[in-house]
Design an enzyme around this catalytic site. Structure first.
Site, PDB file in Angstrom:
ATOM      1  N   THR A 153       0.865  -1.194   0.000  1.00 51.81           N
ATOM      2  CA  THR A 153       0.000   0.000   0.000  1.00 51.81           C
ATOM      3  C   THR A 153       0.897   1.238   0.000  1.00 51.81           C
ATOM      4  OG1 THR A 153      -1.803  -1.098   1.149  1.00 51.81           O
ATOM      5  CG2 THR A 153      -1.625   1.285   1.494  1.00 51.81           C
ATOM      6  N   ARG A 192     -14.517  -6.144  -1.033  1.00 51.32           N
ATOM      7  CA  ARG A 192     -13.911  -5.879   0.288  1.00 51.32           C
ATOM      8  C   ARG A 192     -13.210  -4.527   0.263  1.00 51.32           C
ATOM      9  NH1 ARG A 192      -8.590  -4.392   2.116  1.00 51.32           N
ATOM     10  NH2 ARG A 192      -8.270  -5.189   4.207  1.00 51.32           N
ATOM     11  N   VAL A 193     -13.496  -3.708   1.250  1.00 52.52           N
ATOM     12  CA  VAL A 193     -12.799  -2.435   1.392  1.00 52.52           C
ATOM     13  C   VAL A 193     -12.130  -2.422   2.757  1.00 52.52           C
ATOM     14  CG1 VAL A 193     -13.074   0.067   1.515  1.00 52.52           C
ATOM     15  CG2 VAL A 193     -14.420  -1.246  -0.128  1.00 52.52           C
ATOM     16  N   ASP A 247      -9.062  -0.473   5.459  1.00 49.87           N
ATOM     17  CA  ASP A 247      -8.894   0.791   6.178  1.00 49.87           C
ATOM     18  C   ASP A 247      -8.404   1.926   5.279  1.00 49.87           C
ATOM     19  OD1 ASP A 247      -6.441  -0.676   5.857  1.00 49.87           O
ATOM     20  OD2 ASP A 247      -5.477   0.805   7.150  1.00 49.87           O
ATOM     21  N   THR A 255      -0.485   2.041   6.895  1.00 47.48           N
ATOM     22  CA  THR A 255      -0.450   0.795   6.127  1.00 47.48           C
ATOM     23  C   THR A 255      -0.417  -0.354   7.124  1.00 47.48           C
ATOM     24  OG1 THR A 255       0.966  -0.615   4.743  1.00 47.48           O
ATOM     25  CG2 THR A 255       2.052   1.212   5.848  1.00 47.48           C
ATOM     26  N   GLY A 256      -1.042  -1.463   6.754  1.00 47.14           N
ATOM     27  CA  GLY A 256      -1.052  -2.608   7.661  1.00 47.14           C
ATOM     28  C   GLY A 256      -2.309  -3.414   7.480  1.00 47.14           C
ATOM     29  N   GLY A 289      -5.677  -4.252   7.342  1.00 49.09           N
ATOM     30  CA  GLY A 289      -6.819  -3.333   7.338  1.00 49.09           C
ATOM     31  C   GLY A 289      -7.886  -3.636   8.370  1.00 49.09           C
TER      32      GLY A 289
HETATM   33  N1  ASP Z   1      -4.225  -1.522   4.725  1.00 45.83           N
HETATM   34  C1  ASP Z   1      -4.272  -2.204   3.463  1.00 45.83           C
HETATM   35  C2  ASP Z   1      -5.594  -2.908   3.323  1.00 45.83           C
HETATM   36  O1  ASP Z   1      -5.998  -3.576   4.246  1.00 45.83           O
HETATM   37  C3  ASP Z   1      -3.157  -3.154   3.279  1.00 45.83           C
HETATM   38  C4  ASP Z   1      -1.782  -2.609   3.624  1.00 45.83           C
HETATM   39  O2  ASP Z   1      -1.631  -1.474   4.030  1.00 45.83           O
HETATM   40  O3  ASP Z   1      -0.795  -3.344   3.450  1.00 45.83           O
HETATM   41  O4  ASP Z   1      -6.208  -2.837   2.281  1.00 45.83           O
END
Ligand code: ASP
Length: 296
Positions: A158, A186-187, A189, A209-210, A212
């Protein structure tokens, strides 16, 4: 200006491409700020460069969903007005951050989804791409491999940016293809105000990022900004941006077991970047630093 290209277990062979990608994106955004451009324009320019780089999970090169399609989410937020513009689950837009900007500037809405977002893109005369143009062989192979095990992976790559301009305005933005094999529609964060992105001229600008589904539980970006404003003890001083980012990630782990990464800039041009994943690709530059800092 700070940018990131995702917090995850970046494998050795992707370290250099990630490093080059965030450095290029930082440069694109910095050019905007250096000529007196706005924080919003700088974030948009940096994120456009990251979306155009197939190394990252945004724009071209994004992960495929369970049905083998790329569905993109993006958000841009203005710290002056607190308005954001976001789009989710779009499939025919090469740079969803451009569409998010149009939602921000040219609509009364904060978030448009799927076919409605694409209808708005058409009205705004944004060019459409063929959904297949967003698919790269690496992701097709990953999808074929995952299909056999029907597994959904973690998001990886991301992108986001946060900026402060010469007028004192803050902005933040985030763009993603989401995790590989995600359920259609799917959506996560990333495109949600307060979760993947938040900007308030009074406190700070954050892009996250992480994982979600965990980040949403703690409203990660707004929580980081609130920690920055609150400081270690009520009414006594403020957290440094770095401390706020670390504290928010500790809270994420404590309350959800999740991991991730955060970039943040405050109105005094102080930058923070923290992560609890094995690696995060990020870069930042302020007018005090002669050289940009680039790390993976
Ligand atoms: N946060 C993103 C999501 O869940 C994935 C990511 O940041 O790696 O879509």
């Amino acid at each position: 200006l700070a940018v990131h290209g995702g917090a995850w277990a970046i494998p050795e062979e992707m370290v250099e491409p990630c490093r080059a990608g965030v450095a290029r994106a930082l440069d694109s955004g910095w050019q905007v700020l250096a000529r007196g451009g706005s924080a919003l324009d700088a974030c948009q320019a940096a994120i456009t460069a990251l979306e155009d780089d197939p190394v990252f999970d945004a724009g071209i090169g994004s992960h495929l969903n369970r049905d083998g399609r790329v569905q993109l989410d993006a958000i841009l937020m203005d710290g002056r007005t607190l308005k954001s513009g976001a789009v989710v689950a779009v499939e025919r837009i090469r740079n969803p951050i451009h569409l998010a900007r149009l939602v921000l500037d040219r609509s009364e809405y904060m978030l448009l989804a799927g076919s409605g977002a694409e209808q708005f893109a058409e009205e705004m005369r944004l060019e459409f791409c063929n959904p297949a143009d967003l698919v790269v062989p690496r992701e097709q192979e990953l999808w074929a491999k995952n299909r056999q095990s029907a597994s959904q992976g973690l998001g990886a790559g991301t992108v986001g940016a946060v900026a402060l301009d010469a007028q004192g305005n803050l902005a933040a933005g985030t763009s993603t293809g989401g995790p590989p094999g995600k359920y259609p529609g799917r959506v996560g964060d990333s495109p949600l105000i307060g979760c993947g992105c938040y900007a308030d001229n009074r406190t700070g600008a954050v892009s996250t990022t992480g994982y979600g589904e965990a980040m949403m539980k703690v409203v990660m970006a707004k929580t980081t900004n609130d920690l920055l404003a609150a400081g270690p003890r009520r009414g006594r001083g403020r957290f440094e941006p770095q401390a706020a980012a670390e504290k928010a990630l500790a809270l994420l782990r404590e309350r959800t077991g999740g991991t991730g990464g955060v970039i943040i800039v405050d109105p005094r041009s102080r930058v923070g970047a923290a992560f609890t994943t094995p690696r995060m690709a990020y870069a930042f530059r302020t007018s005090d630093y002669l050289e940009p800092i680039v790390r993976v």
